[in-house]
Design an enzyme around this catalytic site. Structure first.
Site, short mmCIF file in Angstrom:
data_model
loop_
_atom_site.label_atom_id
_atom_site.label_comp_id
_atom_site.label_asym_id
_atom_site.label_seq_id
_atom_site.Cartn_x
_atom_site.Cartn_y
_atom_site.Cartn_z
N HIS A 18 0.85 -1.13 -0.14
CA HIS A 18 0.00 -0.25 -0.07
C HIS A 18 0.84 1.45 0.21
CE1 HIS A 18 -3.35 -2.63 2.62
NE2 HIS A 18 -3.48 -2.55 1.16
N LYS A 42 -17.26 -5.74 7.35
CA LYS A 42 -16.14 -6.20 7.52
C LYS A 42 -15.85 -6.54 9.09
CE LYS A 42 -14.39 -5.54 3.64
NZ LYS A 42 -12.88 -5.48 2.70
N ARG A 91 -1.93 -6.13 -7.69
CA ARG A 91 -0.86 -7.09 -7.73
C ARG A 91 -1.06 -7.98 -8.87
NH1 ARG A 91 -3.33 -7.96 -1.27
NH2 ARG A 91 -5.05 -8.11 -3.74
N SER A 129 -2.40 -7.54 2.77
CA SER A 129 -3.22 -7.28 4.63
C SER A 129 -3.65 -9.04 5.75
CB SER A 129 -4.02 -5.95 4.96
OG SER A 129 -3.78 -5.22 3.93
#
Ligand code: PNS
Length: 161
Positions: A18, A42, A91, A129
């Site tokens: 990030h 979440k 990514r 993460s």
């Protein structure tokens, strides 16, 4: 006119991947808002305040980066702060479909705000993460994956000191 970009995300917690995207975005745009999604559906490890504090700590050397939070629609937030761009990191191919879905929806909501993708550096192409949390939880080595402040915060959360 200054060019403002928004880097949105969950950042639970911020990783070196990030940070790399934020730094590269900040070298191109005049002002960059890194914004933590406050999404109650979440179940994050870090509170919004903790995530914002970590991002502030690790971006303190970047004078044109501001840290904020938002709930609701990203495009409403971006319009409110006068942004002309959203920045997302890409990514691998696996990110593409998800990102295309979000970007297409965002374009329906507001086609004046453009989404820019920055390809992640090779060494961070596997990094997320979730993976960092998994490794940290079982006491694995994460020093090359996250800034030192985040490493310390993860150790505290998982009592791995
Ligand atoms: O780090 P993440 O979890 O991949 O980030 C996802 C994020 C925050 C970019 C995305 O969930 C988002 O923008 N949510 C806000 C709600 C919204 O605007 N939805 C409409 C577009 S799908």
């Amino acid at each position: 006119m200054s060019k403002i970009a928004v880097v949105p995300g969950s950042f639970d917690p911020i990783t070196n991947g990030h940070l790399d995207i934020i730094m590269r975005g900040a070298s191109i745009f005049d002002e960059v808002f890194v914004v933590v999604l406050n999404n109650s559906s979440k179940n994050p490890l870090f509170s919004v305040e903790e995530r914002m504090k970590l991002i502030k700590d690790v971006t303190s050397h970047l004078p044109n980066v501001k840290v904020d939070t938002f709930s609701g629609l990203l495009m409403d937030y971006a319009k409110n702060v006068g942004a002309s761009a959203i920045i997302r990191g890409l990514r691998a191919v696996s990110d593409f479909e998800y990102e295309m879905q979000i970007t297409s929806m965002n374009r329906v909501l507001n086609d004046e705000i453009e989404t820019f993708f920055i390809m992640t550096k090779n060494q961070y192409s596997f990094l997320s993460s979730s993976i960092v949390k998994e490794v940290a939880k079982y006491g694995g080595k994460i020093e090359e994956l996250v800034p030192p402040q985040v490493e310390a915060a993860l150790k505290l959360k998982y009592n791995n000191d």
